[in-house]
Design a protein around this motif. Structure first.
Motif, PDB file in Angstrom:
ATOM      1  N   THR A 377       0.914  -1.165  -0.026  1.00  0.00           N
ATOM      2  CA  THR A 377      -0.126   0.073  -0.146  1.00  0.00           C
ATOM      3  C   THR A 377       0.922   1.362  -0.017  1.00  0.00           C
ATOM      4  O   THR A 377       0.683   2.336  -0.721  1.00  0.00           O
ATOM      5  CB  THR A 377      -1.174   0.036   1.278  1.00  0.00           C
ATOM      6  N   LEU A 378       1.939   1.206   0.933  1.00  0.00           N
ATOM      7  CA  LEU A 378       2.849   2.664   0.935  1.00  0.00           C
ATOM      8  C   LEU A 378       3.255   2.513  -0.559  1.00  0.00           C
ATOM      9  O   LEU A 378       3.575   3.708  -0.998  1.00  0.00           O
ATOM     10  CB  LEU A 378       3.729   2.257   1.901  1.00  0.00           C
ATOM     11  N   GLN A 379       3.964   1.458  -1.298  1.00  0.00           N
ATOM     12  CA  GLN A 379       4.525   1.578  -2.487  1.00  0.00           C
ATOM     13  C   GLN A 379       3.657   1.982  -3.538  1.00  0.00           C
ATOM     14  O   GLN A 379       4.112   2.785  -4.320  1.00  0.00           O
ATOM     15  CB  GLN A 379       5.011   0.115  -2.805  1.00  0.00           C
ATOM     16  N   GLU A 380       2.459   1.617  -3.479  1.00  0.00           N
ATOM     17  CA  GLU A 380       1.298   2.012  -4.335  1.00  0.00           C
ATOM     18  C   GLU A 380       1.071   3.720  -4.196  1.00  0.00           C
ATOM     19  O   GLU A 380       1.000   4.270  -5.198  1.00  0.00           O
ATOM     20  CB  GLU A 380       0.064   1.251  -4.159  1.00  0.00           C
ATOM     21  N   ASN A 381       0.852   3.921  -2.961  1.00  0.00           N
ATOM     22  CA  ASN A 381       0.883   5.461  -2.833  1.00  0.00           C
ATOM     23  C   ASN A 381       1.919   6.403  -3.282  1.00  0.00           C
ATOM     24  O   ASN A 381       1.809   7.388  -3.802  1.00  0.00           O
ATOM     25  CB  ASN A 381       0.524   5.714  -1.278  1.00  0.00           C
ATOM     26  N   ARG A 382       3.211   5.773  -3.120  1.00  0.00           N
ATOM     27  CA  ARG A 382       4.216   6.632  -3.675  1.00  0.00           C
ATOM     28  C   ARG A 382       4.294   6.508  -5.107  1.00  0.00           C
ATOM     29  O   ARG A 382       4.682   7.690  -5.626  1.00  0.00           O
ATOM     30  CB  ARG A 382       5.433   5.875  -3.216  1.00  0.00           C
ATOM     31  N   ALA A 383       4.096   5.454  -5.780  1.00  0.00           N
ATOM     32  CA  ALA A 383       3.879   5.282  -7.025  1.00  0.00           C
ATOM     33  C   ALA A 383       2.764   6.218  -7.721  1.00  0.00           C
ATOM     34  O   ALA A 383       3.094   6.989  -8.629  1.00  0.00           O
ATOM     35  CB  ALA A 383       3.523   3.935  -7.552  1.00  0.00           C
ATOM     36  N   ARG A 384       1.787   6.489  -7.079  1.00  0.00           N
ATOM     37  CA  ARG A 384       0.803   7.276  -7.629  1.00  0.00           C
ATOM     38  C   ARG A 384       1.376   8.963  -7.420  1.00  0.00           C
ATOM     39  O   ARG A 384       1.015   9.908  -8.109  1.00  0.00           O
ATOM     40  CB  ARG A 384      -0.472   7.213  -6.669  1.00  0.00           C
ATOM     41  N   ALA A 385       2.031   9.083  -6.353  1.00  0.00           N
ATOM     42  CA  ALA A 385       2.683  10.358  -6.193  1.00  0.00           C
ATOM     43  C   ALA A 385       3.719  10.791  -7.060  1.00  0.00           C
ATOM     44  O   ALA A 385       3.613  11.858  -7.499  1.00  0.00           O
ATOM     45  CB  ALA A 385       3.200  10.621  -4.754  1.00  0.00           C
ATOM     46  N   VAL A 386       4.342   9.790  -7.587  1.00  0.00           N
ATOM     47  CA  VAL A 386       5.319  10.013  -8.708  1.00  0.00           C
ATOM     48  C   VAL A 386       4.552  10.423  -9.995  1.00  0.00           C
ATOM     49  O   VAL A 386       5.103  11.070 -10.690  1.00  0.00           O
ATOM     50  CB  VAL A 386       6.257   8.707  -8.702  1.00  0.00           C
ATOM     51  N   ILE A 387       3.562   9.635 -10.017  1.00  0.00           N
ATOM     52  CA  ILE A 387       2.870   9.664 -11.422  1.00  0.00           C
ATOM     53  C   ILE A 387       2.174  11.330 -11.368  1.00  0.00           C
ATOM     54  O   ILE A 387       2.280  11.618 -12.491  1.00  0.00           O
ATOM     55  CB  ILE A 387       1.763   8.577 -11.584  1.00  0.00           C
ATOM     56  N   GLU A 388       1.692  11.641 -10.379  1.00  0.00           N
ATOM     57  CA  GLU A 388       1.269  12.957 -10.203  1.00  0.00           C
ATOM     58  C   GLU A 388       1.962  14.052 -10.262  1.00  0.00           C
ATOM     59  O   GLU A 388       1.755  15.345 -10.464  1.00  0.00           O
ATOM     60  CB  GLU A 388       0.249  13.046  -9.144  1.00  0.00           C
ATOM     61  N   GLY A 389       3.189  13.675 -10.051  1.00  0.00           N
ATOM     62  CA  GLY A 389       4.410  14.804 -10.255  1.00  0.00           C
ATOM     63  C   GLY A 389       4.809  15.321  -8.779  1.00  0.00           C
ATOM     64  O   GLY A 389       5.477  16.106  -8.430  1.00  0.00           O
ATOM     65  N   ASP A 390       4.129  14.850  -7.786  1.00  0.00           N
ATOM     66  CA  ASP A 390       4.267  15.177  -6.241  1.00  0.00           C
ATOM     67  C   ASP A 390       5.744  14.915  -5.784  1.00  0.00           C
ATOM     68  O   ASP A 390       6.102  15.346  -4.860  1.00  0.00           O
ATOM     69  CB  ASP A 390       3.213  14.661  -5.448  1.00  0.00           C
ATOM     70  N   LYS A 391       6.253  13.701  -6.318  1.00  0.00           N
ATOM     71  CA  LYS A 391       7.605  13.088  -5.711  1.00  0.00           C
ATOM     72  C   LYS A 391       8.366  12.950  -6.960  1.00  0.00           C
ATOM     73  O   LYS A 391       7.799  12.448  -8.063  1.00  0.00           O
ATOM     74  CB  LYS A 391       7.349  11.845  -4.863  1.00  0.00           C
ATOM     75  N   ALA A 392       9.558  13.040  -6.785  1.00  0.00           N
ATOM     76  CA  ALA A 392      10.649  12.551  -7.862  1.00  0.00           C
ATOM     77  C   ALA A 392      10.746  11.126  -7.944  1.00  0.00           C
ATOM     78  O   ALA A 392      10.482  10.197  -6.893  1.00  0.00           O
ATOM     79  CB  ALA A 392      12.078  13.071  -7.487  1.00  0.00           C
ATOM     80  N   ALA A 393      10.970  10.612  -9.125  1.00  0.00           N
ATOM     81  CA  ALA A 393      11.037   9.137  -9.357  1.00  0.00           C
ATOM     82  C   ALA A 393      12.339   8.707  -9.131  1.00  0.00           C
ATOM     83  O   ALA A 393      13.339   9.111  -9.859  1.00  0.00           O
ATOM     84  CB  ALA A 393      10.635   9.048 -10.865  1.00  0.00           C
ATOM     85  N   ARG A 394      12.632   7.808  -8.168  1.00  0.00           N
ATOM     86  CA  ARG A 394      13.783   7.224  -7.847  1.00  0.00           C
ATOM     87  C   ARG A 394      13.879   5.631  -7.650  1.00  0.00           C
ATOM     88  O   ARG A 394      13.866   5.189  -6.701  1.00  0.00           O
ATOM     89  CB  ARG A 394      14.461   7.838  -6.545  1.00  0.00           C
ATOM     90  N   GLY A 395      13.807   5.173  -9.032  1.00  0.00           N
ATOM     91  CA  GLY A 395      13.530   3.706  -8.864  1.00  0.00           C
ATOM     92  C   GLY A 395      12.210   3.406  -8.099  1.00  0.00           C
ATOM     93  O   GLY A 395      12.105   1.964  -7.490  1.00  0.00           O
ATOM     94  N   THR A 396      11.135   4.031  -8.337  1.00  0.00           N
ATOM     95  CA  THR A 396       9.940   3.622  -7.616  1.00  0.00           C
ATOM     96  C   THR A 396       9.390   2.415  -8.140  1.00  0.00           C
ATOM     97  O   THR A 396       9.131   2.288  -9.328  1.00  0.00           O
ATOM     98  CB  THR A 396       8.935   4.770  -7.605  1.00  0.00           C
ATOM     99  N   ARG A 397       8.842   1.495  -7.346  1.00  0.00           N
ATOM    100  CA  ARG A 397       8.236   0.443  -7.781  1.00  0.00           C
ATOM    101  C   ARG A 397       6.751   0.670  -8.290  1.00  0.00           C
ATOM    102  O   ARG A 397       6.176   1.489  -7.940  1.00  0.00           O
ATOM    103  CB  ARG A 397       8.022  -0.668  -6.867  1.00  0.00           C
ATOM    104  N   PHE A 398       6.301  -0.117  -9.266  1.00  0.00           N
ATOM    105  CA  PHE A 398       4.881  -0.052  -9.794  1.00  0.00           C
ATOM    106  C   PHE A 398       4.504   1.382 -10.830  1.00  0.00           C
ATOM    107  O   PHE A 398       3.646   1.556 -10.971  1.00  0.00           O
ATOM    108  CB  PHE A 398       3.824   0.049  -8.881  1.00  0.00           C
ATOM    109  N   VAL A 399       5.635   1.978 -11.324  1.00  0.00           N
ATOM    110  CA  VAL A 399       5.605   2.974 -11.943  1.00  0.00           C
ATOM    111  C   VAL A 399       6.061   2.745 -13.509  1.00  0.00           C
ATOM    112  O   VAL A 399       7.255   2.176 -13.616  1.00  0.00           O
ATOM    113  CB  VAL A 399       6.536   4.179 -11.646  1.00  0.00           C
ATOM    114  N   LYS A 400       5.245   2.730 -14.573  1.00  0.00           N
ATOM    115  CA  LYS A 400       5.434   2.431 -15.749  1.00  0.00           C
ATOM    116  C   LYS A 400       5.699   3.698 -16.642  1.00  0.00           C
ATOM    117  O   LYS A 400       4.841   4.277 -16.604  1.00  0.00           O
ATOM    118  CB  LYS A 400       4.115   1.428 -16.281  1.00  0.00           C
ATOM    119  N   THR A 401       6.870   3.575 -17.188  1.00  0.00           N
ATOM    120  CA  THR A 401       6.831   4.603 -18.244  1.00  0.00           C
ATOM    121  C   THR A 401       6.928   4.348 -19.609  1.00  0.00           C
ATOM    122  O   THR A 401       7.427   3.369 -20.118  1.00  0.00           O
ATOM    123  CB  THR A 401       8.833   5.145 -17.552  1.00  0.00           C
ATOM    124  N   SER A 402       6.480   5.277 -20.208  1.00  0.00           N
ATOM    125  CA  SER A 402       6.310   5.194 -21.860  1.00  0.00           C
ATOM    126  C   SER A 402       6.457   6.602 -22.230  1.00  0.00           C
ATOM    127  O   SER A 402       5.627   7.396 -22.414  1.00  0.00           O
ATOM    128  CB  SER A 402       4.772   4.417 -22.152  1.00  0.00           C
TER     129      SER A 402
END
Length: 544
Positions: A377-402
């Motif tokens: 759950t914590l990893q999912e919340n972080r991934a969503r924050a990265v996708i929304e641009g609220d946090k920097a992406a640093r090898g975050t799990r569950f983030v898919k980049t295209s």
């Protein structure tokens, strides 16, 4: 006739006097001193005895003849005899007793006793034994060992002798002798058909690498040169073998050399080796099986969907507390599984029937599921924050980049949720020989080797930061290995941590007392609870 007597004075002290009988009447020849405690009294009595009888002359001249001094005669005392404080002694005054040093000799005696009980006296090197005991009591540099040993009542060998001892430990193969004694001790306690293995890294604050100290993978993310240390213990955590490898050597490449060294040393053919998931490599497992050894290693959670494909098809993905699934896992990544999803029953591994698979045991403890689910759950919340641009992406799990777009990897998250709470074990032991529950419990004994590593890193401070050459590092690890065996035995006999034992026994200090030219070592008073601890240390625990 001359003798020593003790007399109670009016102040409650005990006076020690040398008395002579002259024509049936007693007179004081010399007042030796007054004591207010048992230690001082013992010293005064010993001094008085020495004044009466001298080893060289048989009889000491006490100044009884031609002294020209008047000696007052005392009446026959009555009991209890209470006298005023005696006057200052005639002739040479007796100097009050004094403590010249105190030391924890009892602690040294106990540790040396355990050292000998384990058969380590086969090394026959007192300096080596002192270095081991000093490492247990207060780990420090080779230069500072003499201070620690002095506090234990030992006269330390010179620094040059201590350095030569390290060389003897390496050249004389002390580790072989110690490891053989450890094996004999472990075998005397019971079954040693199962051994546990793990590795750790010890780093050096050095600027350059060498043949042994190299920069390698570090869980602490350090970039200092390091060495890799492998430790083999029995199921109780008692050390059996230790090995030292280059700092850049993969952990999976250390297991087989340690096991082969152990086998060769003791002539062992069949045994079970338990290691964590870090040792799970196809090469390792094949080499162990080719050597006729059984193994139990941790499985990676990512292999659960393939291993449990048949179970999921027929039973769904829901699990219940304590559920255990005994199935198969491919021997090679990407290999076709022998687990036929068309068959409802879980397959049982047989060497002839499933040559491409190992046996896999999967367990589901609810406690683990709660922990895994919270982490996801914590990893999912972080991934969503990265996708929304609220946090920097640093090898975050569950983030898919295209391209420049980011999205949540729903499929990966679903797979992770499906296997949350599962813990897997891979083994080549058939179910008919070892049930699934025993496979799991044997693996969970690995905490013993982890505890031994923690002890070596904290209590024994194994990091050899003062050693530079391979010879010195290997000798240092031999000392740590020996100290670890003594410390584990102490904990086993007392049920207390080595730190607690040291805290209880080190304050029980002996004293060297000088009284009237007589020097005597006096043992400490031992309270009842400390005596019980000493009794436990001097008595091997059941099964030894």
């Amino acid at each position: 006739m001359v003798w020593v007597r003790r007399v109670r004075t009016a102040s409650g002290a005990t006076a020690v006097q040398i008395v002579e009988s002259v024509q049936g009447r007693r007179r004081i020849v010399r007042h030796v001193g007054s004591a207010h405690d048992e230690v001082t009294l013992a010293m005064l009595l010993q001094e008085a005895d020495g004044l009466i009888v001298d080893d060289a002359q048989m009889q000491l001249d006490l100044g009884l003849h031609s002294t020209g001094r008047h000696v007052a005669l005392l009446p026959e005392p009555t009991a209890p005899e209470l006298l005023p404080e005696p006057p200052a002694p005639r002739g040479r005054p007796a100097r009050p007793p004094r403590v010249t040093r105190s030391f924890s000799g009892l602690l040294y005696e106990v540790l040396a006793g355990v050292f000998d009980d384990l058969g380590f006296d086969v090394v026959a090197d007192e300096t080596f034994r002192d270095l081991v005991i000093a490492r247990i009591v207060e780990p420090t540099s080779l230069l500072d060992v003499d201070r620690v040993l002095a506090d234990l009542g030992r006269v330390s060998a010179s620094l040059s002798t201590r350095k030569r001892t390290l060389k003897r430990a390496h050249d004389g193969r002390y580790r072989d002798l110690i490891a053989t004694a450890c094996f004999a001790h472990a075998r005397s306690r019971g079954d040693i058909s199962l051994v546990l293995y793990d590795v750790t890294t010890l780093y050096f604050e050095a600027e350059k690498e060498d043949d042994l100290r190299k920069v390698g993978f570090s869980k602490e993310r350090r970039v200092d040169p390091q060495i890799v240390v492998g430790l083999l213990v029995d199921r109780t955590g008692f050390p059996l073998e230790i090995g030292c490898f280059e700092g850049n050597k993969a952990e999976t490449h250390t297991l087989v050399p340690i096991i082969k060294s152990f086998q060769a040393r003791h002539g062992i053919e069949a045994m079970v080796v338990v290691a964590d998931a870090g040792m799970l490599s196809a090469k390792n497992l094949h080499e162990l099986e080719d050597a006729g050894l059984s193994f139990i290693v941790g499985a990676r959670q990512t292999s659960a969907p393939l291993d449990l494909a048949s179970h999921y098809r027929w039973n769904g993905t829901a699990m219940v507390e304590g559920q255990i699934i005994d199935t198969l896992t491919p021997k090679h990544r990407g290999a076709r599984a022998d687990n036929d999803t068309q068959q409802r029953a879980e397959p049982v591994r047989r060497p002839q029937g499933a040559p491409a698979s190992w046996r896999a045991v999967w367990a589901y403890p609810t406690k683990r599921f709660v922990r895994d689910n919270k982490t996801l759950t914590l990893q999912e919340n972080r991934a969503r924050a990265v996708i929304e641009g609220d946090k920097a992406a640093r090898g975050t799990r569950f983030v898919k980049t295209s391209g420049s777009a980011r999205s949540l990897d729903e499929a990966a998250l679903a797979r992770a949720r499906m296997v949350a709470g599962l813990k897997g074990y891979v083994t080549n032991i058939p179910a008919a020989i070892m049930p699934a529950g025993e496979v799991i419990s044997s693996y969970h004994d690995l905490w013993h080797v982890e505890a031994s590593f923690r002890m070596s890193k904290t209590d024994l401070r194994a990091r050899p930061f003062f050693a530079r050459t391979r010879e010195a590092i290997e000798a240092h690890l031999t000392i740590v290995f020996t100290a670890l065996a003594v410390s584990r035995t102490i904990q086993d006999r007392t049920g207390l941590s080595i730190r607690k034992v040291l805290r209880d026994l080190r304050p029980l200090r002996s004293a060297t007392i000088e009284a009237g030219g007589v020097v005597t070592d006096v043992a400490p008073a031992i309270p009842a609870d400390k005596q019980a601890l000493l009794d436990a240390l001097r008595t091997p625990s059941s099964g030894h």
